[in-house]
Design a protein around this motif. Structure first.
Motif, mmCIF file in Angstrom:
data_model
loop_
_atom_site.group_PDB
_atom_site.id
_atom_site.type_symbol
_atom_site.label_atom_id
_atom_site.label_comp_id
_atom_site.label_asym_id
_atom_site.label_seq_id
_atom_site.Cartn_x
_atom_site.Cartn_y
_atom_site.Cartn_z
ATOM 1 N N LEU A 68 0.973 -1.153 0.039
ATOM 2 C CA LEU A 68 0.111 0.036 -0.035
ATOM 3 C C LEU A 68 0.659 1.150 0.020
ATOM 4 C CD1 LEU A 68 -2.664 -1.211 2.343
ATOM 5 C CD2 LEU A 68 -2.640 -1.375 0.050
ATOM 6 N N PRO A 69 0.522 2.420 -0.760
ATOM 7 C CA PRO A 69 1.228 3.683 -0.710
ATOM 8 C C PRO A 69 1.482 4.233 0.605
ATOM 9 C CG PRO A 69 -0.670 3.649 -2.370
ATOM 10 C CD PRO A 69 -0.919 2.447 -1.462
ATOM 11 N N GLY A 70 0.607 3.954 1.485
ATOM 12 C CA GLY A 70 0.977 4.500 2.956
ATOM 13 C C GLY A 70 1.768 3.896 3.835
ATOM 14 N N GLY A 71 2.117 2.672 3.272
ATOM 15 C CA GLY A 71 3.027 1.549 3.983
ATOM 16 C C GLY A 71 1.969 0.434 4.522
ATOM 17 N N GLY A 72 2.408 -0.719 4.661
ATOM 18 C CA GLY A 72 1.651 -1.928 4.874
ATOM 19 C C GLY A 72 1.236 -2.613 3.841
#
Length: 91
Positions: A68-72
């Motif tokens: 995912l772009p925001g991390g994770g």
């Protein structure tokens, strides 16, 4: 019987209807496209996962992992994919 040639097209006997591509085949094709174009995977739960980079997707035998772009990460079961959305090209 469909036979895959060395290019990106499918050849069919005259008496056969073309076999629709699976979501897995569509996602593999999109993730390898040059230039890469972002796309969205829609799940049976209604979740929408945006694949923003060719490096944001790992393909496994039963699941896909989306980074995912925001991390994770999100792990998707292939059988729960209901549609793959490709943005329309800008006019």
């Amino acid at each position: 019987m469909a036979i895959h040639d060395e290019g990106d097209s499918w050849k069919h006997r005259d008496d056969e209807a073309p076999r629709p591509r699976s979501f897995e085949e569509q996602i593999q094709e999109l993730s390898r496209a040059r230039p890469f174009e972002p796309f969205t995977i829609v799940m049976s739960s209604g979740d929408r996962l945006h694949v923003t980079s060719e490096f944001a997707l790992a393909l496994g035998p039963v699941t896909f992992t989306v980074y995912l772009p925001g991390g994770g990460t999100a792990r998707l079961r292939k059988k729960e994919i209901v549609v793959v959305e490709i943005p329309e090209p800008a006019a």
